[in-house]
Design a protein around this motif. Structure first.
Motif, PDB file in Angstrom:
ATOM      1  N   LYS A  68      28.038  43.924  14.302  1.00  0.00           N
ATOM      2  CA  LYS A  68      26.785  44.053  15.051  1.00  0.00           C
ATOM      3  C   LYS A  68      25.575  43.947  14.124  1.00  0.00           C
ATOM      4  CE  LYS A  68      28.474  46.864  18.853  1.00  0.00           C
ATOM      5  NZ  LYS A  68      28.207  46.000  19.977  1.00  0.00           N
ATOM      6  N   LEU A  69      24.504  43.386  14.660  1.00  0.00           N
ATOM      7  CA  LEU A  69      23.221  43.300  13.962  1.00  0.00           C
ATOM      8  C   LEU A  69      22.257  44.266  14.633  1.00  0.00           C
ATOM      9  CD1 LEU A  69      22.828  39.408  13.722  1.00  0.00           C
ATOM     10  CD2 LEU A  69      23.827  40.962  12.044  1.00  0.00           C
ATOM     11  N   CYS A  70      21.186  44.612  13.962  1.00  0.00           N
ATOM     12  CA  CYS A  70      20.176  45.484  14.575  1.00  0.00           C
ATOM     13  C   CYS A  70      19.019  44.695  15.166  1.00  0.00           C
ATOM     14  CB  CYS A  70      19.649  46.489  13.547  1.00  0.00           C
ATOM     15  SG  CYS A  70      20.815  47.828  13.270  1.00  0.00           S
ATOM     16  N   TYR A  71      18.787  43.509  14.664  1.00  0.00           N
ATOM     17  CA  TYR A  71      17.676  42.679  15.124  1.00  0.00           C
ATOM     18  C   TYR A  71      17.909  41.258  14.625  1.00  0.00           C
ATOM     19  CZ  TYR A  71      16.268  42.877  10.311  1.00  0.00           C
ATOM     20  OH  TYR A  71      16.280  42.751   8.951  1.00  0.00           O
ATOM     21  N   LEU A  72      17.164  40.334  15.161  1.00  0.00           N
ATOM     22  CA  LEU A  72      17.150  38.962  14.665  1.00  0.00           C
ATOM     23  C   LEU A  72      15.837  38.320  15.068  1.00  0.00           C
ATOM     24  CD1 LEU A  72      17.687  36.860  17.227  1.00  0.00           C
ATOM     25  CD2 LEU A  72      20.006  37.607  16.917  1.00  0.00           C
ATOM     26  N   PHE A  73      15.577  37.160  14.497  1.00  0.00           N
ATOM     27  CA  PHE A  73      14.388  36.377  14.823  1.00  0.00           C
ATOM     28  C   PHE A  73      14.855  35.031  15.365  1.00  0.00           C
ATOM     29  CE2 PHE A  73      13.164  39.338  11.543  1.00  0.00           C
ATOM     30  CZ  PHE A  73      11.937  39.803  11.960  1.00  0.00           C
ATOM     31  N   ILE A  74      14.240  34.615  16.474  1.00  0.00           N
ATOM     32  CA  ILE A  74      14.597  33.351  17.104  1.00  0.00           C
ATOM     33  C   ILE A  74      13.469  32.351  16.904  1.00  0.00           C
ATOM     34  CG2 ILE A  74      15.152  32.194  19.271  1.00  0.00           C
ATOM     35  CD1 ILE A  74      16.146  34.888  20.346  1.00  0.00           C
ATOM     36  N   ALA A  75      13.871  31.149  16.461  1.00  0.00           N
ATOM     37  CA  ALA A  75      12.943  30.017  16.412  1.00  0.00           C
ATOM     38  C   ALA A  75      13.206  29.208  17.681  1.00  0.00           C
ATOM     39  CB  ALA A  75      13.171  29.184  15.155  1.00  0.00           C
ATOM     40  N   ASP A  76      12.457  29.549  18.739  1.00  0.00           N
ATOM     41  CA  ASP A  76      12.654  28.942  20.052  1.00  0.00           C
ATOM     42  C   ASP A  76      11.603  27.872  20.326  1.00  0.00           C
ATOM     43  OD1 ASP A  76      10.398  30.510  20.468  1.00  0.00           O
ATOM     44  OD2 ASP A  76      11.294  31.749  22.029  1.00  0.00           O
ATOM     45  N   THR A  77      11.515  27.435  21.562  1.00  0.00           N
ATOM     46  CA  THR A  77      10.558  26.391  21.919  1.00  0.00           C
ATOM     47  C   THR A  77       9.127  26.800  21.618  1.00  0.00           C
ATOM     48  OG1 THR A  77      12.056  25.555  23.621  1.00  0.00           O
ATOM     49  CG2 THR A  77       9.741  24.919  23.803  1.00  0.00           C
ATOM     50  N   THR A  78       8.769  28.046  21.899  1.00  0.00           N
ATOM     51  CA  THR A  78       7.419  28.514  21.585  1.00  0.00           C
ATOM     52  C   THR A  78       7.164  28.437  20.090  1.00  0.00           C
ATOM     53  OG1 THR A  78       7.370  29.961  23.517  1.00  0.00           O
ATOM     54  CG2 THR A  78       5.823  30.473  21.745  1.00  0.00           C
ATOM     55  N   THR A  79       8.133  28.864  19.300  1.00  0.00           N
ATOM     56  CA  THR A  79       8.001  28.806  17.845  1.00  0.00           C
ATOM     57  C   THR A  79       7.739  27.379  17.389  1.00  0.00           C
ATOM     58  OG1 THR A  79       9.591  30.623  17.648  1.00  0.00           O
ATOM     59  CG2 THR A  79       9.127  29.346  15.654  1.00  0.00           C
ATOM     60  N   MET A  80       8.483  26.456  17.949  1.00  0.00           N
ATOM     61  CA  MET A  80       8.408  25.063  17.504  1.00  0.00           C
ATOM     62  C   MET A  80       7.155  24.333  17.996  1.00  0.00           C
ATOM     63  SD  MET A  80      11.042  24.847  15.671  1.00  0.00           S
ATOM     64  CE  MET A  80      12.725  25.303  15.470  1.00  0.00           C
ATOM     65  N   THR A  81       6.608  24.758  19.124  1.00  0.00           N
ATOM     66  CA  THR A  81       5.494  23.994  19.707  1.00  0.00           C
ATOM     67  C   THR A  81       4.127  24.631  19.508  1.00  0.00           C
ATOM     68  OG1 THR A  81       5.862  25.020  21.876  1.00  0.00           O
ATOM     69  CG2 THR A  81       6.974  22.909  21.442  1.00  0.00           C
ATOM     70  N   ASP A  82       4.077  25.921  19.245  1.00  0.00           N
ATOM     71  CA  ASP A  82       2.803  26.604  19.028  1.00  0.00           C
ATOM     72  C   ASP A  82       2.332  26.340  17.590  1.00  0.00           C
ATOM     73  OD1 ASP A  82       1.109  28.983  18.125  1.00  0.00           O
ATOM     74  OD2 ASP A  82       1.305  29.425  20.263  1.00  0.00           O
ATOM     75  N   ASP A  83       1.072  26.059  17.408  1.00  0.00           N
ATOM     76  CA  ASP A  83       0.528  25.774  16.079  1.00  0.00           C
ATOM     77  C   ASP A  83       0.755  26.911  15.089  1.00  0.00           C
ATOM     78  OD1 ASP A  83      -0.354  23.291  16.899  1.00  0.00           O
ATOM     79  OD2 ASP A  83      -2.396  23.974  17.313  1.00  0.00           O
ATOM     80  N   GLU A  84       0.827  28.140  15.587  1.00  0.00           N
ATOM     81  CA  GLU A  84       1.007  29.309  14.731  1.00  0.00           C
ATOM     82  C   GLU A  84       2.487  29.567  14.395  1.00  0.00           C
ATOM     83  OE1 GLU A  84      -1.338  33.520  14.460  1.00  0.00           O
ATOM     84  OE2 GLU A  84      -0.562  32.961  16.420  1.00  0.00           O
ATOM     85  N   HIS A  85       3.415  28.900  15.086  1.00  0.00           N
ATOM     86  CA  HIS A  85       4.868  29.035  14.898  1.00  0.00           C
ATOM     87  C   HIS A  85       5.373  30.475  14.978  1.00  0.00           C
ATOM     88  CE1 HIS A  85       5.133  24.825  14.004  1.00  0.00           C
ATOM     89  NE2 HIS A  85       4.342  24.933  12.936  1.00  0.00           N
ATOM     90  N   PRO A  86       4.986  31.250  16.004  1.00  0.00           N
ATOM     91  CA  PRO A  86       5.441  32.641  16.073  1.00  0.00           C
ATOM     92  C   PRO A  86       6.924  32.747  16.438  1.00  0.00           C
ATOM     93  CG  PRO A  86       4.290  32.080  18.080  1.00  0.00           C
ATOM     94  CD  PRO A  86       4.173  30.890  17.164  1.00  0.00           C
ATOM     95  N   LEU A  87       7.675  33.432  15.597  1.00  0.00           N
ATOM     96  CA  LEU A  87       9.084  33.684  15.865  1.00  0.00           C
ATOM     97  C   LEU A  87       9.207  34.778  16.920  1.00  0.00           C
ATOM     98  CD1 LEU A  87      10.025  33.825  12.130  1.00  0.00           C
ATOM     99  CD2 LEU A  87      10.893  32.109  13.715  1.00  0.00           C
ATOM    100  N   LEU A  88      10.312  34.797  17.634  1.00  0.00           N
ATOM    101  CA  LEU A  88      10.585  35.852  18.594  1.00  0.00           C
ATOM    102  C   LEU A  88      11.516  36.861  17.937  1.00  0.00           C
ATOM    103  CD1 LEU A  88      10.171  36.856  21.517  1.00  0.00           C
ATOM    104  CD2 LEU A  88      12.301  35.651  22.100  1.00  0.00           C
ATOM    105  N   ALA A  89      11.011  38.062  17.675  1.00  0.00           N
ATOM    106  CA  ALA A  89      11.824  39.147  17.126  1.00  0.00           C
ATOM    107  C   ALA A  89      12.541  39.827  18.289  1.00  0.00           C
ATOM    108  CB  ALA A  89      10.943  40.142  16.383  1.00  0.00           C
ATOM    109  N   VAL A  90      13.840  40.083  18.125  1.00  0.00           N
ATOM    110  CA  VAL A  90      14.647  40.661  19.196  1.00  0.00           C
ATOM    111  C   VAL A  90      15.381  41.891  18.675  1.00  0.00           C
ATOM    112  CG1 VAL A  90      16.496  40.248  20.871  1.00  0.00           C
ATOM    113  CG2 VAL A  90      15.005  38.353  20.165  1.00  0.00           C
TER     114      VAL A  90
END
Length: 140
Positions: A68-90
């Motif tokens: 099991k992990l405690c958290y992760l970061f996703i490079a999703d469509t928002t990450t790829m298309t937004d100029d700021e490239h915000p990752l989704l922390a989960v």
């Protein structure tokens, strides 16, 4: 589906959008350029293409305790298309499925503190702005 294990003292950054190789490279450069230390284990595996946060939460919940992990970061469509490239922390532990966005500028701070358990996921999520994005504790 089994989640990859991040390397020691790094956080998992999982690519789920494969629309643009150039966007992925920009995300990597932005994260790696945030400071001189390595904070990420990058996984770009097409078996995760289009996978959403809930599916990853479910996969982690089904894993053996040792995996099991405690958290992760996703490079999703928002990450790829937004100029700021915000990752989704989960969050995968305390409030599974809770999320916030984090631009690469603040990624190393978040990752380092979560990796060594200096701070909890909720502390960063609670400090997110109205858009759900963490931009430092002073709201910079």
């Amino acid at each position: 589906m089994r989640l990859p294990e991040p390397e020691d003292l790094t956080s998992l950054v999982l690519r789920t959008d494969f629309g643009s190789a150039a966007a992925w490279e920009a995300v990597l450069a932005a994260i790696d350029g945030s400071d001189e230390n390595r904070h990420a284990t990058y996984v770009s595996d097409r078996s995760f293409d289009g996978v959403n946060a809930q599916a990853l939460v479910d996969a982690d919940a089904a894993a053996d305790d040792d995996d099991k992990l405690c958290y992760l970061f996703i490079a999703d469509t928002t990450t790829m298309t937004d100029d700021e490239h915000p990752l989704l922390a989960v969050d995968l532990c305390d409030e599974p499925g809770r999320t916030f966005r984090v631009p690469p500028r603040w990624y190393s701070d978040v990752s380092a503190n979560l990796t060594i358990a200096n701070m909890d996921f909720a502390e960063f999520a609670d400090a997110a702005d109205a858009s759900g994005t963490f931009r430092g504790f002073d709201g910079a």
